[in-house]
Design a protein around this motif. Structure first.
Motif, mmCIF file in Angstrom:
data_model
loop_
_atom_site.group_PDB
_atom_site.id
_atom_site.type_symbol
_atom_site.label_atom_id
_atom_site.label_comp_id
_atom_site.label_asym_id
_atom_site.label_seq_id
_atom_site.Cartn_x
_atom_site.Cartn_y
_atom_site.Cartn_z
ATOM 1 N N MET A 321 0.796 -1.217 0.000
ATOM 2 C CA MET A 321 0.000 0.000 0.000
ATOM 3 C C MET A 321 0.839 1.283 0.000
ATOM 4 O O MET A 321 0.493 2.239 -0.702
ATOM 5 N N PRO A 322 1.938 1.364 0.766
ATOM 6 C CA PRO A 322 2.736 2.602 0.712
ATOM 7 C C PRO A 322 3.244 2.918 -0.700
ATOM 8 O O PRO A 322 3.277 4.085 -1.100
ATOM 9 N N ILE A 323 3.651 1.891 -1.442
ATOM 10 C CA ILE A 323 4.105 2.117 -2.814
ATOM 11 C C ILE A 323 2.942 2.572 -3.675
ATOM 12 O O ILE A 323 3.059 3.516 -4.473
ATOM 13 N N LEU A 324 1.785 1.919 -3.526
ATOM 14 C CA LEU A 324 0.611 2.306 -4.304
ATOM 15 C C LEU A 324 0.226 3.754 -4.021
ATOM 16 O O LEU A 324 -0.025 4.543 -4.951
ATOM 17 N N PHE A 325 0.182 4.140 -2.750
ATOM 18 C CA PHE A 325 -0.184 5.509 -2.400
ATOM 19 C C PHE A 325 0.850 6.500 -2.928
ATOM 20 O O PHE A 325 0.513 7.611 -3.331
ATOM 21 N N GLY A 326 2.133 6.095 -2.913
ATOM 22 C CA GLY A 326 3.169 6.949 -3.480
ATOM 23 C C GLY A 326 2.954 7.157 -4.971
ATOM 24 O O GLY A 326 3.158 8.257 -5.499
ATOM 25 N N GLY A 327 2.518 6.100 -5.652
ATOM 26 C CA GLY A 327 2.210 6.223 -7.077
ATOM 27 C C GLY A 327 1.047 7.157 -7.328
ATOM 28 O O GLY A 327 1.071 7.954 -8.277
ATOM 29 N N VAL A 328 0.015 7.079 -6.484
ATOM 30 C CA VAL A 328 -1.130 7.987 -6.609
ATOM 31 C C VAL A 328 -0.664 9.433 -6.443
ATOM 32 O O VAL A 328 -1.093 10.330 -7.179
ATOM 33 N N PHE A 329 0.243 9.645 -5.502
ATOM 34 C CA PHE A 329 0.773 10.990 -5.244
ATOM 35 C C PHE A 329 1.490 11.553 -6.472
ATOM 36 O O PHE A 329 1.203 12.668 -6.922
ATOM 37 N N VAL A 330 2.408 10.766 -7.042
ATOM 38 C CA VAL A 330 3.170 11.220 -8.207
ATOM 39 C C VAL A 330 2.251 11.398 -9.418
ATOM 40 O O VAL A 330 2.325 12.390 -10.146
ATOM 41 N N ASN A 331 1.375 10.412 -9.635
ATOM 42 C CA ASN A 331 0.430 10.481 -10.745
ATOM 43 C C ASN A 331 -0.443 11.735 -10.661
ATOM 44 O O ASN A 331 -0.720 12.393 -11.675
ATOM 45 N N SER A 332 -0.836 12.095 -9.463
ATOM 46 C CA SER A 332 -1.710 13.254 -9.279
ATOM 47 C C SER A 332 -0.993 14.561 -9.600
ATOM 48 O O SER A 332 -1.621 15.505 -10.091
ATOM 49 N N ILE A 333 0.299 14.641 -9.332
ATOM 50 C CA ILE A 333 1.056 15.837 -9.704
ATOM 51 C C ILE A 333 0.995 16.041 -11.212
ATOM 52 O O ILE A 333 0.720 17.139 -11.712
ATOM 53 N N GLY A 334 1.236 14.971 -11.957
ATOM 54 C CA GLY A 334 1.163 15.051 -13.414
ATOM 55 C C GLY A 334 -0.227 15.402 -13.900
ATOM 56 O O GLY A 334 -0.391 16.233 -14.813
ATOM 57 N N ASN A 335 -1.244 14.792 -13.293
ATOM 58 C CA ASN A 335 -2.618 15.113 -13.679
ATOM 59 C C ASN A 335 -2.944 16.578 -13.422
ATOM 60 O O ASN A 335 -3.646 17.218 -14.205
ATOM 61 N N GLY A 336 -2.433 17.120 -12.309
ATOM 62 C CA GLY A 336 -2.673 18.524 -11.993
ATOM 63 C C GLY A 336 -2.085 19.456 -13.036
ATOM 64 O O GLY A 336 -2.703 20.453 -13.418
ATOM 65 N N ILE A 337 -0.869 19.132 -13.515
ATOM 66 C CA ILE A 337 -0.249 19.945 -14.559
ATOM 67 C C ILE A 337 -1.077 19.888 -15.834
ATOM 68 O O ILE A 337 -1.351 20.917 -16.474
ATOM 69 N N MET A 338 -1.517 18.690 -16.206
ATOM 70 C CA MET A 338 -2.276 18.536 -17.447
ATOM 71 C C MET A 338 -3.611 19.269 -17.395
ATOM 72 O O MET A 338 -3.918 20.088 -18.260
ATOM 73 N N ILE A 339 -4.408 18.965 -16.390
ATOM 74 C CA ILE A 339 -5.756 19.522 -16.364
ATOM 75 C C ILE A 339 -5.728 21.020 -16.094
ATOM 76 O O ILE A 339 -6.596 21.767 -16.547
ATOM 77 N N GLY A 340 -4.703 21.494 -15.379
ATOM 78 C CA GLY A 340 -4.580 22.917 -15.135
ATOM 79 C C GLY A 340 -4.308 23.719 -16.390
ATOM 80 O O GLY A 340 -4.650 24.903 -16.480
ATOM 81 N N LEU A 341 -3.683 23.095 -17.378
ATOM 82 C CA LEU A 341 -3.348 23.775 -18.623
ATOM 83 C C LEU A 341 -4.455 23.704 -19.668
ATOM 84 O O LEU A 341 -4.417 24.436 -20.660
ATOM 85 N N VAL A 342 -5.422 22.837 -19.479
ATOM 86 C CA VAL A 342 -6.432 22.592 -20.512
ATOM 87 C C VAL A 342 -7.185 23.861 -20.890
ATOM 88 O O VAL A 342 -7.233 24.262 -22.062
ATOM 89 N N SER A 343 -7.811 24.522 -19.908
ATOM 90 C CA SER A 343 -8.623 25.696 -20.231
ATOM 91 C C SER A 343 -7.758 26.831 -20.766
ATOM 92 O O SER A 343 -8.209 27.627 -21.598
ATOM 93 N N ILE A 344 -6.510 26.905 -20.303
ATOM 94 C CA ILE A 344 -5.597 27.951 -20.771
ATOM 95 C C ILE A 344 -5.255 27.737 -22.241
ATOM 96 O O ILE A 344 -5.262 28.687 -23.043
ATOM 97 N N MET A 345 -4.993 26.487 -22.607
ATOM 98 C CA MET A 345 -4.638 26.196 -23.991
ATOM 99 C C MET A 345 -5.852 26.289 -24.909
ATOM 100 O O MET A 345 -5.740 26.670 -26.079
ATOM 101 N N ILE A 346 -7.042 25.962 -24.393
ATOM 102 C CA ILE A 346 -8.254 26.174 -25.182
ATOM 103 C C ILE A 346 -8.457 27.668 -25.433
ATOM 104 O O ILE A 346 -8.818 28.087 -26.538
ATOM 105 N N ALA A 347 -8.212 28.490 -24.396
ATOM 106 C CA ALA A 347 -8.320 29.942 -24.577
ATOM 107 C C ALA A 347 -7.376 30.417 -25.680
ATOM 108 O O ALA A 347 -7.725 31.311 -26.466
ATOM 109 N N ASP A 348 -6.187 29.828 -25.752
ATOM 110 C CA ASP A 348 -5.248 30.181 -26.820
ATOM 111 C C ASP A 348 -5.808 29.817 -28.189
ATOM 112 O O ASP A 348 -5.652 30.564 -29.156
ATOM 113 N N THR A 349 -6.452 28.657 -28.294
ATOM 114 C CA THR A 349 -7.023 28.273 -29.594
ATOM 115 C C THR A 349 -8.199 29.166 -29.971
ATOM 116 O O THR A 349 -8.447 29.407 -31.160
#
Length: 441
Positions: A321-349
Motif C-alpha cells: 500500500m505505501p508504494i501504491l499511495f506513493g504512485g497515486v501521489f506522483v500520478n496526481s502531480i502530473g494530472n494537476g499539470i495537465m488539467i490545469g493547462l487545458v482551459s488555458i490552452m483552449i483559450a489560446d485556440t
C-alpha cells in the motif's frame, strides 16, 4: 489597451475559480461514485449502467455543441457566457439531487428514472460548466493573466475534487447511519446547496470585457469552416478526450479495487487523499510556463503521470500500500499539470480563431465538455462492460476474472492512454498560435 495590462482583480479571480469548485462538487460525485451507486446501492445491473453511461455521453457530446452554439448566439446585457451561470444553476442542482433519489419503482421504472435524471443532469452540467471555459479569453488579453486565471480555476476545482473524493463516503456514513441510499441523498443535498451559492457568486462578480462585435456572432457554417484550419484546437480536443478517458476508467475502478481486491473499502478516502498532490501540479504551472512553453509543460505533466501510474502498478502487484499511495501521489502531480493547462490552452485556440476572423468562444470551448463527456462515457462503458463480461456480482466475493479486470482498469488501461496522449500532444503547433496572437497585438 496594451497586452501587458491586467484587467481583473482578486475578488473576480477568486469568484471565477470558485465556479469550477461549484461544478466539481457534483461532477466528482458523478465520475467517482455514481457507477458504484447505481450497481451497489440503486440496484442496476452493470450492463444497464454501462449502456446508460454511453447513451448519456453520446447525448452530452451533442449537447456540448448545442450549448456552444447557444453561447455564441446569446445577446444579453450580461454578455454571451456569463448569463448561463444565472439561468441554469438552480435546474442543475435540482437534477443532481434527483439523480441520487431512489424511488420504489420496478426495475424498469428505476432504470427509466436513472435515464431521465442522469441525461438531464448531463445537459445542465454542460450549461453551467462550458461557460467557465468560454468566458476566459474575454476576461483579459494578457497571456500571463489568462494563465493565472486558469491556474486559480483549476486550483479550486482540484481542491473540491479532492474534498469530494475523500469526504463523500464518510458523509454518506454520517447522513445514512448505515443506509447508503439515505446517505448518498443527504450528501448530494449538501453539495448541491453549496454549488448553487458558488455559481451565483460567479455570475455576480465576473465580467466579459474583450469581444469583437463584428465577428462575435458568426453562422455555425462559418465557425465549422474555421475549425478545420485550427490545428491546435483539433489536437488539444483529442488530448482532453484521452485525459478524461483515463481518469474515468481509473476513478470509477478505485472503489471496486479497494472493496474487492484489497478487501477494505475504508481505504478509499485515504487513497483519494493522496490526490491532493494534484494541487502541487496546478501551482507548478505558473513557474514552469515562465521558463518553457505550455506545450512542453503539459508533455512533462504527462510523463510525470505516466511514471506515477507505473509506481501504482508496482504497488498493486506487490500488494504494498505505501508504494501504491506513493504512485497515486506522483500520478496526481502530473494530472494537476495537465488539467490545469487545458482551459488555458483552449483559450489560446479561441484567440487563434479570432486571428482567423471568427470569435466563437462557445463552440471552441465546447471541446472541453465534449472531451469530458465522451471520455467519461466511453470510460464508464469500458469499466462497466468489462465487469459485466467477467461475471461481476455486486456485494459478493468476485471471481478471478473480475479481479483481473479490476487490475486492468485500475493500472494498465490508464497507462496506455497516457502514452497515446503524449504522442498526440507532440503534434500541437504552439508556434502557430503565438505568431497569430502577436500579429494581432
Amino acid at each position: 489597451m496594451k497586452a501587458t495590462t491586467w484587467a481583473t482583480r482578486w475578488p473576480e479571480r477568486i469568484s471565477y475559480g470558485l465556479s469550477d469548485a461549484a461544478d466539481n462538487l457534483i461532477f466528482q460525485m458523478m465520475t467517482t461514485y455514481l457507477l458504484f451507486f447505481y450497481t451497489d446501492v440503486y440496484g442496476l445491473a452493470p450492463s444497464d449502467a454501462a449502456i446508460l453511461f454511453m447513451v448519456a455521453r453520446v447525448a452530452d457530446v451533442a449537447e456540448s455543441f448545442i450549448i456552444g452554439v447557444m453561447i455564441d448566439h446569446t445577446h444579453s446585457r450580461f454578455g454571451k457566457s456569463r448569463p448561463f451561470f444565472l439561468w441554469y444553476s438552480l435546474p442543475y442542482v435540482i437534477f443532481a439531487v434527483l439523480t441520487f433519489v431512489t424511488p420504489s419503482f420496478s426495475y424498469s421504472g428505476k432504470l427509466a428514472w436513472a435515464y431521465v435524471t442522469y441525461l438531464g443532469l448531463g445537459f445542465l452540467y454542460t450549461a453551467v460548466n462550458l461557460p467557465i471555459t468560454s468566458i476566459l479569453p474575454t476576461m483579459s488579453q494578457n497571456s500571463r493573466e489568462l494563465t493565472l486565471l486558469g491556474v486559480i480555476r483549476q486550483f479550486f476545482g482540484s481542491s473540491i475534487q479532492i474534498v469530494v473524493a475523500v469526504f463523500t463516503l464518510p458523509l454518506v456514513a454520517l447522513f445514512g447511519h448505515g443506509n447508503q441510499q439515505q446517505g448518498f441523498l443527504g450528501t448530494i443535498l449538501l453539495f448541491g446547496v453549496i454549488s448553487l451559492l458558488l455559481i451565483i457568486n460567479t455570475f455576480v462578480h465576473v465580467r466579459e470585457r474583450f469581444a469583437n462585435p463584428e465577428i462575435a456572432h458568426q453562422p455555425v457554417k462559418a465557425v465549422l469552416s474555421m475549425l478545420r484550419h485550427n490545428q491546435p484546437w483539433i489536437v488539444i480536443s483529442i488530448v482532453i478526450f484521452l485525459y478524461w478517458l483515463a481518469i474515468a476508467i481509473k476513478n470509477q475502478t478505485t472503489i471496486y479495487y479497494f472493496k474487492y481486491t484489497v478487501g477494505n473499502i475504508n481505504l478509499v478516502p485515504l487513497a483519494n487523499g493522496f490526490t491532493l498532490a494534484s494541487l502541487l501540479g496546478v501551482l507548478l504551472i505558473l513557474r514552469l510556463t515562465d521558463i518553457r512553453s505550455k506545450k512542453t509543460t503539459m508533455l512533462q505533466g504527462i510523463l510525470v503521470a505516466l511514471v506515477g501510474q507505473l509506481v501504482i502498478a508496482i504497488g498493486v502487484y506487490t500488494k504494498t500500500m505505501p508504494i501504491l499511495f506513493g504512485g497515486v501521489f506522483v500520478n496526481s502531480i502530473g494530472n494537476g499539470i495537465m488539467i490545469g493547462l487545458v482551459s488555458i490552452m483552449i483559450a489560446d485556440t479561441i484567440r487563434y480563431g479570432v486571428s482567423l476572423g471568427i470569435q466563437a468562444e462557445g463552440i471552441l470551448a465546447s471541446t472541453d465538455d465534449f472531451g469530458v463527456n465522451l471520455g467519461l462515457g466511453l470510460g464508464g462503458l469500458i469499466t462497466a462492460g468489462l465487469f459485466h463480461l467477467s461475471g461481476y456480482v455486486a456485494n459478493h466475493p468476485q471471481n478471478a476474472e473480475t479481479l483481473s479486470m479490476i487490475n486492468l482498469n485500475y493500472v494498465w488501461l490508464p497507462l496506455v492512454i497516457y502514452g497515446f496522449m503524449y504522442l498526440i500532444l507532440k503534434l500541437y503547433d504552439e508556434d502557430r498560435i503565438l505568431k497569430a496572437i502577436q500579429g494581432r497585438n
